[in-house]
Design an enzyme around this catalytic site. Structure first.
Site, PDB file in Angstrom:
ATOM      1  CB  SER A 241       4.469  12.321  -5.856  1.00 22.16           C
ATOM      2  OG  SER A 241       5.191  11.519  -4.996  1.00 22.16           O
TER       3      SER A 241
ATOM      4  CB  SER B 215       9.054  16.453  -5.260  1.00 22.78           C
ATOM      5  OG  SER B 215       8.329  17.405  -5.810  1.00 22.78           O
TER       6      SER B 215
ATOM      7  CG  ASP C  26      15.437   9.293   2.459  1.00 18.48           C
ATOM      8  OD1 ASP C  26      16.153  10.570   2.702  1.00 18.48           O
ATOM      9  OD2 ASP C  26      14.381   9.593   2.358  1.00 18.48           O
TER      10      ASP C  26
ATOM     11  CD  GLU D 224     -17.190 -19.040  -2.201  1.00 16.77           C
ATOM     12  OE1 GLU D 224     -17.467 -18.399  -3.109  1.00 16.77           O
ATOM     13  OE2 GLU D 224     -15.917 -19.024  -1.771  1.00 16.77           O
TER      14      GLU D 224
END
EC number: 3.5.4.26
Length: 373
Positions: A310, A307, A212, A62
């Site tokens: 998650s 896996s 990885d 604003e």
């Protein structure tokens, strides 16, 4: 919808609010832990000012919009649009509600209310007390979605959590021998890097890093480096691993009373901080992990786990959004599934989702989804 019956929306309001949302998005990756906010000022059917929150600690949308108006006397006959309720308290900047009152802007249109305990309707009340006509709830759902991380942080007291996975069409994230580079193509990987710089933190487990040598940095696009969060119960990831390089800050969560001091010291020498939490369900207590991140003002986390992690996130009810990259490939049943056990014993007990979008990246597709409540 939170509307004021004596300040109904007008036909043109949605168009100007969409412009506010477009402007607000320009602050992505720069304003957290503040929300993304855009503002448009309209006089006699013409836009005379625009602004957005550009940088954390800097002027709010604003303020920037008002400052862009060349003839300030026009403000007394204008409408100010903003996708989030104007603030009413002193923080790093003065209250925007007071500035709007000071400039004698007669009408304000707001997308959604601010859940921050220091605002939460007080900004709207301040404007109405000054005799300003206020309309609230124009593109309310879109306004809330844009700042979903900010909303979750203040309503749930934890970061907004997105779970990202890259899988084959048959739901595999690795072959039977553990190979996973690369399931998706270069375009998808570039999009993952773009997403990383939007989130405050990127999280993964020790097994993913060990498999990885994941770096979890932004490399394939311009943008800030998120905080790297590693879940490593017993500090088994070697200090030479790339996730501990100097490219970005790294925070490691380990099991309380089991983090060896010598390993903590070695990590500290590389600028890596170690936080300890309790145990739950055979792993780190995820509620403690996210409570600590919330204390550190981390608004959003993208989890790039394997896996097991998650599945743990889903079972804990911590996932607010899903990014599922799907490659047109098949690994077969002996490949590693995207998600570990979710204890679903009947179709009626499935984790139910609502698809929110689909995009194409090269040969891959990205599905975005939210949990159904």
């Amino acid at each position: 919808m939170a509307t004021n019956p004596d300040a109904a929306a007008r036909p043109e309001d949605e168009g100007y609010m969409r412009r506010c949302l477009e402007l607000a998005k320009r602050g992505a990756g720069s304003v957290s832990p503040n929300p993304m906010v855009g503002s448009v000022i309209v006089h006699d059917g013409r836009v005379i000012g625009e602004g957005w929150h550009r940088q954390y600690g800097g002027p709010h949308a604003e303020v920037n919009a008002i400052a862009s108006v060349e003839d300030e006397t026009m403000l007394r006959y204008a409408t100010l649009y903003v996708n989030l309720e104007p603030c009413s308290h002193y923080g790093k900047t003065p209250p925007c509600a007071d500035l709007i009152v000071e400039k004698r802007i007669p009408r304000v249109v707001v997308g959604c209310l601010d859940p921050h305990e220091k605002v939460a309707g007080k900004g709207i009340a301040r404007l109405r007390e000054a005799g300003i006509e206020v309309t609230v709830g124009v593109l309310e759902a879109e306004s809330e979605r844009l700042n979903e991380a900010f909303m979750t942080s203040h309503r749930k007291g934890r970061p907004f959590v997105a779970l990202k996975t890259a899988q084959t069409l048959d739901g595999r994230i690795a072959t039977s021998l553990g190979g996973s580079k690369w399931i998706t193509g270069e375009e998808s990987r570039r999009e993952v890097h773009r997403l990383r710089c939007v989130y405050d933190a990127v999280m993964c487990g020790a097994s993913t890093v060990l498999a990885d040598n994941a770096e979890l940095t932004v490399r394939h696009c311009a943008g800030r480096q998120p905080l790297r969060v590693l879940l490593d119960r017993r500090l088994q990831v070697p200090v030479e691993t790339r996730i501990f390089n100097a490219e970005a800050k790294t925070l490691v969560f380990a099991l309380r009373d089991e983090a060896e001091e010598c390993l903590v010291s070695q990590l500290g020498a590389r600028g890596v901080e170690v936080a300890t939490v309790g145990e739950s369900g055979g792993g780190l207590d995820l509620s403690e992990v996210f409570a600590e991140l919330h204390k550190r003002r981390v608004l959003s986390v993208m989890v790039e786990g394997g896996s097991r992690l998650s599945a743990s996130m889903i079972r804990s009810g911590l996932v607010d959004k899903y990014y599922v990259f799907i490659a047109p490939k098949l690994f077969g049943g002996d490949g590693l599934a995207s998600f570990g056990p979710l204890d679903v014993t009947h179709p009626d007990y499935a984790i139910k989702l609502s698809f929110a979008g689909i995009e194409r990246f090269g040969e891959d597709i990205l599905l975005e989804a939210y949990p159904k409540h």
